[in-house]
Design an enzyme around this catalytic site. Structure first.
Site, short mmCIF file in Angstrom:
data_model
loop_
_atom_site.label_atom_id
_atom_site.label_comp_id
_atom_site.label_asym_id
_atom_site.label_seq_id
_atom_site.Cartn_x
_atom_site.Cartn_y
_atom_site.Cartn_z
N CYS A 2 16.15 18.79 40.89
CA CYS A 2 16.13 19.47 42.24
C CYS A 2 15.87 18.24 43.26
CB CYS A 2 14.88 20.35 42.58
SG CYS A 2 14.79 21.53 41.20
N ARG A 27 21.81 13.82 41.31
CA ARG A 27 20.79 13.86 40.50
C ARG A 27 21.05 15.01 39.26
NH1 ARG A 27 15.97 11.47 43.36
NH2 ARG A 27 14.83 13.06 42.30
N TRP A 74 17.84 22.58 40.13
CA TRP A 74 18.11 22.37 38.81
C TRP A 74 17.30 23.47 37.96
CZ3 TRP A 74 15.71 20.97 34.05
CH2 TRP A 74 16.64 20.50 32.95
N ASN A 99 10.05 21.58 44.60
CA ASN A 99 10.65 20.91 43.20
C ASN A 99 9.42 20.85 42.54
OD1 ASN A 99 12.76 20.21 44.52
ND2 ASN A 99 12.58 17.72 44.74
N GLY A 100 9.44 21.04 41.15
CA GLY A 100 8.37 20.92 40.09
C GLY A 100 8.28 22.33 39.51
N GLU A 478 21.15 4.79 20.56
CA GLU A 478 21.38 4.79 22.07
C GLU A 478 23.03 5.18 21.91
OE1 GLU A 478 20.65 5.21 24.89
OE2 GLU A 478 22.08 4.34 26.13
N LYS A 482 24.49 8.64 23.67
CA LYS A 482 25.57 8.38 24.48
C LYS A 482 27.00 9.30 24.18
CE LYS A 482 24.10 6.99 27.43
NZ LYS A 482 22.84 6.43 27.56
N GLU A 485 25.57 13.31 24.45
CA GLU A 485 25.23 13.83 25.72
C GLU A 485 26.41 13.95 26.80
OE1 GLU A 485 22.81 11.51 28.64
OE2 GLU A 485 23.38 9.90 27.74
N HIS A 501 18.35 8.54 1.58
CA HIS A 501 16.92 9.22 1.49
C HIS A 501 17.23 10.87 2.12
CE1 HIS A 501 14.96 5.84 -0.12
NE2 HIS A 501 15.23 5.30 0.84
N LYS A 600 19.95 13.71 36.45
CA LYS A 600 19.90 12.15 36.44
C LYS A 600 18.34 11.82 36.38
CE LYS A 600 21.05 8.00 36.61
NZ LYS A 600 21.70 7.63 35.42
#
Ligand code: F6R
Length: 605
Positions: A2, A27, A74, A99-100, A478, A482, A485, A501, A600
């Site tokens: 947001c 974002r 968002w 926001n929040g 990582e 990548k 996502e 295992h 973001k």
């Protein structure tokens, strides 16, 4: 995630609000809206599409005004829909954006419904709008101060009232909010970048602050209602809308910017000294006996890599914790530990909360590795190292990660030096290797055509495994993150020794297995693990290096990185994994820079 923009001026502010929202678009959001004070009434426009669509609606309805607020949402409480989009109104008198997350929203909702308020949305935000209206005394500033006392959770809000045409009030607790100071006009935003081009005079509000913005007045009270002066800083915010140049996506551009980003991050580092991290670093590094790293996502994987470096080079114990877990865990605090947060944005809610939790437990020595010099993380920490990746627009972090690694390697060296564990020769060698990184990364980027060929095969898969050992296990993690996502292929990473295992059961000829295989102390062990995969028909995609001695054969595809790079090899080996994820996503036609469901800057928990 947001974004907020607000303004009180003597000119039409719709272009400023819309431009501010555009600057916050990167974002991530799923709806947006704007509300203005127009001829004694509140008017708004909302969209579940892009800000450009909102702009068209505003132009078509000729919406304009001198006082107003705007928002990108968002979704957390309630689906992305027009009625859930902000701004929210109460009784056509109060307009509010937030926001929040308000944790006691259900209780407040029940109370306000009992008082006759009718809710139009499923959001937690609408309760704040009705609460402000319910408590309204004729003075919005006073009312907001009373209203926020009833809120539990995290918020940054901007609110205006039909009956007070030249006033916007803001408040923050747990979510960032800044004031932009103008000449005869004032602004609010969740991020200074939203106001780039409008004003560079920025006040960072502190936790619990409430601000009254009028044309000639910017008055702030703290959490106790006491008037306070906050420093006005000149901030040259970057514009998010950097040019794409020859690239198709920001992610691709940012991958290719890594030689420059690492060069800038290491600029001026001619020798190792604790002071690179701040004036007090030498004394702090001397005192501490361990390091606690707190971070989320990709930044957490940078932390995992740093554990290997710091423990082997500086011989200092390192614990790395996922911030969202650490903040709620009963842990055993060590006051002699250096708490290190790692964050691209410097605004990640969980990492900030974990930092506060660590401090509340008595750990006072704090350092952040962060990409945004003006962020809350930098302001909250005693020591800092600012990576100079530049604005990262693509949601999937790339250049922020490699610059974090470069900074963390410096930290390992600086700790080693302070503890008397770094000789002059070692220092000189490490500096030489660091300075050569931009050239070495450029050579890895030149492998792109070979990686594109692999990506075409990956695009047809639904699962992938990533293997690494030692220093390169976090790099495998990582690489898997990548890929999942941005291409939405299910990918998991394992330390290669763990394969037998459990995960080996997944290996069939349909399972591509990406192996991070530089020539290091564990290469022979890794080769055995690769045999285990081949024996089950699994197809291996190996990122070797000049010294790994792995030859291509049936079911074993090899791309060789041009140089073997010793302890800094993770910084090189992550680059082809970024390119593999990018080109696989491209081949699958996903929205590379704005993958579904992701934002973001994760400013809510
Ligand atoms: C993944 C990614 C995220 C972030 C995480 C932390 O590509 O970008 O996992 O790393 O949300 O964000 P920062 O570093 O801003 O604290």
């Amino acid at each position: 995630m947001c974004g907020i923009v607000g303004a009180v001026a003597q000119r039409n502010i719709t272009p400023i609000l819309v431009e501010g929202l555009k600057r916050l678009e990167y974002r991530g959001y799923d709806s947006c809206g704007v509300a203005l004070h127009v001829d004694g009434k509140l008017q708004r426009s909302r969209s579940t599409s892009r800000v450009a669509d909102l702009e068209t609606q505003i132009q078509q309805t000729a919406l304009s005004g001198f006082t107003g607020i705007a928002h990108t949402r968002w979704a957390t409480h309630g689906a992305p829909s027009s009625s859930n989009a902000h701004p929210h109104f109460s009784r056509d008198r109060i307009a509010l954006v937030h926001n929040g997350i308000i944790e006691n929203h259900e209780e407040l909702r029940a109370e306000l419904q009992a008082a006759g308020y009718v809710f139009e949305s499923q959001t937690d935000t609408e309760v704040i709008a009705h609460l402000v209206d319910h408590l309204y005394t004729g003075d919005l500033f006073e009312t907001v101060q009373q209203a926020v006392k009833r809120l539990t959770g995290a918020y940054a809000i901007a609110v205006f009232c039909r009956d007070e045409p030249h006033r916007v009030v803001g408040a923050r607790q747990g979510s960032p909010l800044i004031v932009g100071v103008g000449q005869g006009e004032n602004f609010l935003a969740s991020d200074a970048m939203a106001l780039a081009g409008t004003t560079d005079q920025i006040i960072y509000l502190e936790e619990g602050d409430v601000v009254d913005l009028q044309l000639q007045r910017c008055w702030i009270v703290d959490v106790n209602g006491k008037a306070v002066q906050r420093e006005v800083r000149t901030v040259h915010a970057h514009t998010g809308a950097a040019e794409l140049g020859p690239y198709r996506h920001y992610m691709q551009k940012e991958i290719f910017e890594q030689p420059r980003a690492i060069g800038d991050t290491l600029e001026g580092v001619t020798g190792i000294m604790p002071e690179l991290f701040g004036d007090k670093a030498f004394n702090i590094f001397k005192q501490i006996d361990s390091v606690l790293i707190l971070a989320c996502g990709t930044s957490y994987y940078a932390g995992l890599t740093a554990k290997y470096w710091i423990e082997s080079i500086a011989k200092v114990t390192v614990n790395v914790e996922i911030a969202s877990e650490y903040r709620y865990r009963d842990s055993v605090p060590n006051p002699n530990s250096l708490v290190v947060t790692i964050s691209q944005s410097g605004e990640t809610a969980d990492t900030l909360a974990a930092l506060k939790h660590a401090r509340a437990q008595g750990m006072q020595h704090t350092l952040t590795i962060c990409n945004v010099a003006t962020s809350a993380m930098v302001r909250e920490c005693e020591l800092s190292y600012i990576t100079r990746a530049g604005v990262e627009v693509g949601v999937a972090s790339t250049k922020a990660f490699t610059t974090q690694l470069a900074a963390l390697f410096l930290l390992a060296l600086a700790l080693a030096q302070t503890k008397g564990r770094l000789s002059d020769e070692q220092e000189a060698e490490h500096i030489k290797a660091l300075r050569h990184l931009p050239v070495a990364i450029s050579a890895v980027l030149a492998l792109e055509p070979q990686i594109i060929a692999w990506a075409e095969e990956f695009a047809r898969k639904e699962n992938a495994l990533f293997l690494g050992r030692g220093l390169h296990y976090p790099i495998a993690l990582e690489g898997a993150l990548k890929l999942k996502e941005i291409s939405y292929i299910h990918a998991e990473a394992y330390p290669a020794g763990e394969l037998k295992h459990g995960p080996l059961a997944l290996v069939t000829k349909e399972m591509p297995v990406v192996t991070v295989a530089p020539k290091d102390a564990l290469i022979e062990k890794l080769k055995s693990n690769m045999q285990e995969v081949r024996a089950r028909g699994g197809e291996l995609y190996v990122f070797a290096d000049a010294d790994s001695r792995i030859a291509p054969s049936e079911g074993v595809h090899v791309i060789r990185l041009p140089e073997h790079y010793g302890q800094l090899s993770p910084i090189l080996h992550v680059v082809p994994l970024q390119l593999l994820a990018y080109h696989t996503a491209l081949a699958r036609g996903t929205d590379v820079d704005k993958p579904r469901n992701l934002a973001k800057s994760v400013t809510v928990e």
